[in-house]
Motif scaffolding. Structure first.
Motif, PDB file in Angstrom:
ATOM      1  N   GLY A 336      23.781  35.946  31.278  1.00  0.00           N
ATOM      2  CA  GLY A 336      22.747  34.944  31.961  1.00  0.00           C
ATOM      3  C   GLY A 336      21.261  35.319  31.569  1.00  0.00           C
ATOM      4  O   GLY A 336      20.626  34.429  31.083  1.00  0.00           O
ATOM      5  N   VAL A 337      20.903  36.662  31.505  1.00  0.00           N
ATOM      6  CA  VAL A 337      19.751  36.939  31.310  1.00  0.00           C
ATOM      7  C   VAL A 337      19.630  36.866  29.757  1.00  0.00           C
ATOM      8  O   VAL A 337      18.468  36.564  29.083  1.00  0.00           O
ATOM      9  CB  VAL A 337      19.680  38.580  31.581  1.00  0.00           C
ATOM     10  N   ALA A 338      20.655  37.103  28.899  1.00  0.00           N
ATOM     11  CA  ALA A 338      20.444  36.995  27.493  1.00  0.00           C
ATOM     12  C   ALA A 338      20.234  35.733  26.945  1.00  0.00           C
ATOM     13  O   ALA A 338      19.845  35.317  26.078  1.00  0.00           O
ATOM     14  CB  ALA A 338      21.886  37.674  26.779  1.00  0.00           C
ATOM     15  N   CYS A 339      20.893  34.598  27.685  1.00  0.00           N
ATOM     16  CA  CYS A 339      20.891  33.220  27.299  1.00  0.00           C
ATOM     17  C   CYS A 339      19.333  32.843  27.772  1.00  0.00           C
ATOM     18  O   CYS A 339      19.004  31.604  27.417  1.00  0.00           O
ATOM     19  CB  CYS A 339      21.997  32.498  27.796  1.00  0.00           C
ATOM     20  N   GLY A 340      18.860  33.399  28.685  1.00  0.00           N
ATOM     21  CA  GLY A 340      17.525  32.784  29.288  1.00  0.00           C
ATOM     22  C   GLY A 340      16.355  32.699  28.219  1.00  0.00           C
ATOM     23  O   GLY A 340      15.806  31.459  28.417  1.00  0.00           O
ATOM     24  N   PRO A 341      16.113  33.501  27.355  1.00  0.00           N
ATOM     25  CA  PRO A 341      14.961  33.104  26.603  1.00  0.00           C
ATOM     26  C   PRO A 341      15.110  31.932  25.576  1.00  0.00           C
ATOM     27  O   PRO A 341      14.385  31.041  25.389  1.00  0.00           O
ATOM     28  CB  PRO A 341      14.906  34.377  25.633  1.00  0.00           C
ATOM     29  N   VAL A 342      16.527  31.924  25.002  1.00  0.00           N
ATOM     30  CA  VAL A 342      16.773  30.500  24.234  1.00  0.00           C
ATOM     31  C   VAL A 342      16.688  29.376  25.114  1.00  0.00           C
ATOM     32  O   VAL A 342      16.228  28.327  24.820  1.00  0.00           O
ATOM     33  CB  VAL A 342      18.131  30.712  23.855  1.00  0.00           C
ATOM     34  N   ALA A 343      17.325  29.378  26.331  1.00  0.00           N
ATOM     35  CA  ALA A 343      17.333  28.286  27.335  1.00  0.00           C
ATOM     36  C   ALA A 343      15.986  27.929  27.490  1.00  0.00           C
ATOM     37  O   ALA A 343      15.661  26.745  27.425  1.00  0.00           O
ATOM     38  CB  ALA A 343      18.134  28.533  28.582  1.00  0.00           C
TER      39      ALA A 343
END
Length: 401
Positions: A336-343
């Motif tokens: 979830g943290v990894a997807c955060g910046p893109v999201a």
């Protein structure tokens, strides 16, 4: 004499645990600075910088998933040293990068190293006498180091090398103490050599999925907080560093409060109320147009975040004393943290910062429900140890932001 030796060994083991834990979590904590400096100092666009940050964190999450259930077999000290070594190498490579391929290679190495360190720490926390208190110590150290860096880095200069060099230096510090790591309370292994099945699978899967969304929503905002402060609120980088440092000081307060309250309120109440407050803070920060609401949202949010995370880590550890759910839930959170910046960058581009804050706040409010349900049906919480015995507890232990 033997008593003094035991206390000395206990302190060294506690130091090893805390530095390992903080080295694994620090890359996610420094994400706003990393993303911001890749834009201003490396020449990437905001979406490109967010994608690079996501690649780093995705490598960390994937490594944790691969190592789930294998840490004891491979050897915690050996794995910790390997992970910290990769973190040092990756940070140095990214700091010296002059082109995108070298930068990506450094970020991926950094992520693999951080994921390895976090996986070892997660298993050790689950094996400790008091997992929640052990995780609180680790988060406390991470917040202290990150707050110091947010204040220090703007004074040292611009450019992308400094945050990566800081990650490498802290990992090198942890590497000096890694040999003192211990892993107590090993679960009984079947004589046939087969692995025991994961206990409480439904609760564990719900917890892991909810933690992934919980982390993604917050890190989506965390990854663009620097851009909100710089472009929407009009702060300088030095002022932004001060706000982030104050926010992480609030995090120290939150972790301290979690340790003081312990299991008195159970886990469901702190997780549910804390997540609801975080949702409001995300909404406030995303819609801020001046310093006061922006700073208030950041500080209150970062006060509640580690407090709730401490209870979530303790809950995952309680589902399986072997540490497998702690690693799996932690890795899901890292995804979830990894997807955060893109999201975050995608949502802000489509709906603006206020629309992004509204969307993420709603997601957090929805995710609070399954988290509370799992916490209400948890195993009996660990008994909290009186303050004067904290050192002994930490010594027996060896776990995005």
């Amino acid at each position: 004499m033997s008593s003094r030796t035991g206390r000395s060994s206990a302190r060294l083991a506690t130091t090893a645990l805390v530095t390992l834990f903080s080295a694994g979590y620090l890359p996610a904590y420094l994400l706003p600075t990393v993303v911001g400096r890749l834009v201003t100092g490396f020449g990437l666009t905001t979406p490109q910088a967010g994608a690079v940050g996501s690649a780093l964190l995705l490598a960390s999450a994937g490594t944790g998933l691969l190592l789930a259930g294998r840490v004891r077999d491979l050897g915690p000290v050996r794995l910790a040293r390997a992970g910290l070594g990769l973190l040092v190498a990756g940070g140095a490579l990214a700091a010296g990068a002059t082109g995108l391929p070298q930068l990506l290679a450094g970020c991926l190495l950094t992520g693999v190293g951080a994921g390895t360190a976090t996986a070892v720490a997660a298993v050790a926390v689950a094996a400790s006498a008091d997992p929640q208190r052990s995780s609180a110590f680790g988060l406390l150290a991470t917040s202290c180091v990150a707050a110091a860096l947010f204040l220090l880095l703007p004074r040292l200069g611009d450019g992308h090398p400094l945050p990566f060099a800081a990650l490498a230096c802290w990992a090198a510090t942890a590497l000096l103490t890694a040999g003192r790591l211990t892993l107590d309370r090993a679960p009984a292994r079947p004589r046939t050599g087969t692995r025991t099945p994961l206990p409480r699978r439904l609760a564990g899967c719900v917890l892991a999925g909810a933690m992934m969304l919980w982390s993604m929503a917050q890190n989506a905002l965390w990854g663009v907080s620097g851009q909100i402060g710089l472009t929407r609120v009009g702060l300088s980088e030095q002022a932004m560093g001060l706000v982030f440092a104050l926010a992480l000081v609030g995090g120290l307060l939150g972790v301290t409060l979690a340790g003081a309250v312990g299991a008195r309120l159970g886990r469901a109440l702190p997780i549910g109320v804390g997540t609801a407050v975080i949702a409001l803070c995300v909404l406030l920060t995303g819609s801020a147009e001046s310093v006061a609401p922006f700073a208030l949202g950041e500080v209150l949010w970062n006060t509640c975040y580690p407090l709730v995370l401490t209870y979530l880590i303790g809950l995952a550890a309680a589902l399986d004393r072997g540490g497998r759910w702690a690693v799996l839930a932690g890795s899901a959170s890292s995804l979830g943290v990894a997807c955060g910046p893109v999201a975050g960058t995608a949502l802000s581009a489509v709906a603006g910062f206020p629309g992004m804050g509204l969307t993420l706040g709603g997601l957090l409010a929805a995710v609070a429900v399954p988290l509370v349900l799992v916490a209400r049906r948890r195993p009996a919480p660990a008994v909290f140890i009186p303050a004067q015995r904290v050192g002994a507890v930490g010594a027996s232990a060896l776990s995005r932001r």
